[in-house]
Write a protein that holds these residues in place. Structure first.
Motif, PDB file in Angstrom:
ATOM      1  N   ASP A   1      -9.492   2.447   6.917  1.00  0.00           N
ATOM      2  CA  ASP A   1      -8.559   1.381   6.538  1.00  0.00           C
ATOM      3  C   ASP A   1      -9.235   0.267   5.758  1.00  0.00           C
ATOM      4  OD1 ASP A   1      -6.463   2.669   7.687  1.00  0.00           O
ATOM      5  OD2 ASP A   1      -6.427   1.484   9.532  1.00  0.00           O
TER       6      ASP A   1
ATOM      7  N   LYS B   1      -9.107   1.089   2.137  1.00  0.00           N
ATOM      8  CA  LYS B   1      -7.744   1.040   1.625  1.00  0.00           C
ATOM      9  C   LYS B   1      -7.248  -0.404   1.483  1.00  0.00           C
ATOM     10  CE  LYS B   1      -5.967   5.556   3.059  1.00  0.00           C
ATOM     11  NZ  LYS B   1      -4.917   6.256   3.826  1.00  0.00           N
TER      12      LYS B   1
ATOM     13  N   PHE C   1      -5.734   2.960  -5.320  1.00  0.00           N
ATOM     14  CA  PHE C   1      -6.064   4.119  -4.488  1.00  0.00           C
ATOM     15  C   PHE C   1      -4.904   5.106  -4.554  1.00  0.00           C
ATOM     16  CE2 PHE C   1      -6.543   6.717  -0.786  1.00  0.00           C
ATOM     17  CZ  PHE C   1      -7.896   6.752  -0.507  1.00  0.00           C
TER      18      PHE C   1
ATOM     19  N   TYR D   1      -2.205   0.828  -2.914  1.00  0.00           N
ATOM     20  CA  TYR D   1      -2.092   2.234  -2.522  1.00  0.00           C
ATOM     21  C   TYR D   1      -0.831   2.868  -3.099  1.00  0.00           C
ATOM     22  CZ  TYR D   1      -1.399   6.324   0.486  1.00  0.00           C
ATOM     23  OH  TYR D   1      -1.182   7.594   0.944  1.00  0.00           O
TER      24      TYR D   1
END
Length: 313
Positions: A192, A195, A45, A200
Motif C-alpha cells: 500500500d 500505491k 500506477f 491508481y
C-alpha cells in the motif's frame, strides 16, 4: 525544429485526443486519471491482466509529448546496480594502472579521477533524473510485481524525492520530476505504501465497441466483416473458464494473422489452426478447438445478426 518541450494536455478531452493521435483508444476514466497524473506530477500506477495495453500508455505518452522513454523492466533479483547505477570497475582499474605507470602516486587525486561521472554507468532510474531540453522523460517501471519487495521498498525513496545518493559523488536530484508510469500484472500484491504515492487505475478488458475501435486503429487492413466477427468471438471467449483469457494484444495479433491468411470471415478450421496466436496454454486451446470453435462462431454470427436487426429497426 524546436527543442522546446511540448505542453501537457490541459483537459480530459485533450488527453483523450492525445492518446487517439497515437491510435490508443482509451475510455474516459483512464483519460481522467492520466490527465490528473500529468497535471499533479504524480506517478501513475496501472494494474491489470497482461496484454490490455498498460505498457503502451507510457510509449504513447513519450511519442506524443516528444519525451524520451526510459524503461526499467522488473524481474526477481533486480537491484540498485541494475536499476540505478554502478561503477565501470574494468575501466577504473585500467585508469589506475595507467596513472601508476605514468608516475602518478597521489592516491587522493587518482581516487577523485576514477570516481568521476566518466566511469559511472547510469541505469534507468538515474537516467530519468538527467536534465533534458525536451522536458522530463517518461519513466516506465514495467511489471513491478515481478521485482522483490526489497526493491519495492527502495523505490519508495526514489518516488518520494526523485533523488539518489552516490557516496563518491553525493546527492543527484532530478531537476524536473519525470512522468512515471508503473505497471503490474498482479502476480502478487503491491504494498500500500507504494500505491499511496501514485494515482491508481485498473486497466480491464475493453467492451466490444472499444475493442472494435482498437482493431480498426491498429489493424486497419483487416476486412470489416472479419473484424466484427473476431472481436465478438474474443469477447465471447473471455466469458469462458480459461486459464488465461486473450488480451487486446492477442486480439490484434490474431487480426493480423487472419488477414495474412486472406480471411474475410471466421472459418472453423482456420480458427482451430490459429488458436495458438490467441491462446497461450495448450489446455485452453484443446478446450476451444474443433466443435467448440464451430459453436462459438455460430453464436458470434447470430449475435451480430441480432445487433444488425436491432439497429435497423
Amino acid at each position: 525544429m524546436s527543442n522546446e518541450p511540448l505542453r501537457l494536455p490541459t483537459s480530459i478531452d485533450e488527453t483523450q485526443a492525445l492518446l487517439r493521435a497515437a491510435h490508443y483508444v482509451a475510455d474516459r476514466s483512464l483519460a481522467t486519471v492520466l490527465f490528473l497524473a500529468l497535471r499533479l506530477g504524480r506517478p501513475l500506477f496501472l494494474e491489470g491482466e497482461a496484454g490490455v495495453g498498460k505498457t503502451e500508455i507510457a510509449k504513447v505518452l513519450a511519442s506524443t509529448l516528444g519525451r524520451r522513454l526510459i524503461r526499467l523492466q522488473c524481474y526477481e533479483g533486480l537491484d540498485v546496480a541494475t536499476a540505478v547505477y554502478e561503477w565501470n570497475y574494468t575501466a577504473q582499474m585500467m585508469a589506475i594502472r595507467l596513472s601508476e605507470a605514468a608516475g602518478e602516486h597521489d592516491k587522493e587525486r587518482i581516487e577523485h579521477d576514477v570516481f568521476s561521472e566518466r566511469y559511472l554507468i547510469k541505469r534507468p532510474l538515474l537516467q530519468a533524473m538527467e536534465p533534458n531540453v525536451a522536458g522530463a522523460p517518461v519513466l516506465l517501471i514495467d511489471e513491478i510485481d515481478r521485482a522483490d519487495e526489497a526493491f519495492e521498498a527502495f523505490l519508495l525513496e526514489v518516488l518520494s524525492d526523485f533523488q539518489v545518493t552516490i557516496p563518491e559523488l553525493g546527492v543527484i536530484k532530478a531537476p524536473e520530476t519525470p512522468i512515471v508510469v508503473i505497471t503490474s500484472n498482479r502476480t502478487r500484491e503491491i504494498h500500500d505504501a507504494l500505491k499511496r504515492r501514485c494515482l491508481y487505475h485498473w486497466v480491464g478488458y475493453p467492451d466490444a465497441a472499444r475493442e472494435m475501435a482498437i482493431v480498426r486503429a491498429k489493424a486497419p487492413h483487416a476486412p470489416e466483416g472479419l473484424t466484427r466477427e473476431l472481436v465478438a468471438f474474443v469477447q465471447r471467449l473471455r466469458k469462458l473458464d480459461l486459464f488465461k483469457s486473450p488480451g487486446v494484444a492477442e486480439t490484434l495479433d490474431w487480426a493480423s494473422a487472419l488477414t495474412e491468411l486472406d480471411a474475410f470471415a471466421l472459418d472453423p478450421t482456420q480458427v482451430s489452426d490459429t488458436l495458438g496466436v490467441l491462446l497461450k496454454y495448450q489446455d485452453d486451446i484443446a478446450k476451444i478447438e474443433g466443435a467448440t470453435a464451430q459453436t462459438l462462431i455460430d453464436e458470434t454470427r447470430a449475435e451480430i445478426r441480432r445487433a444488425e436487426l436491432g439497429s435497423s429497426l
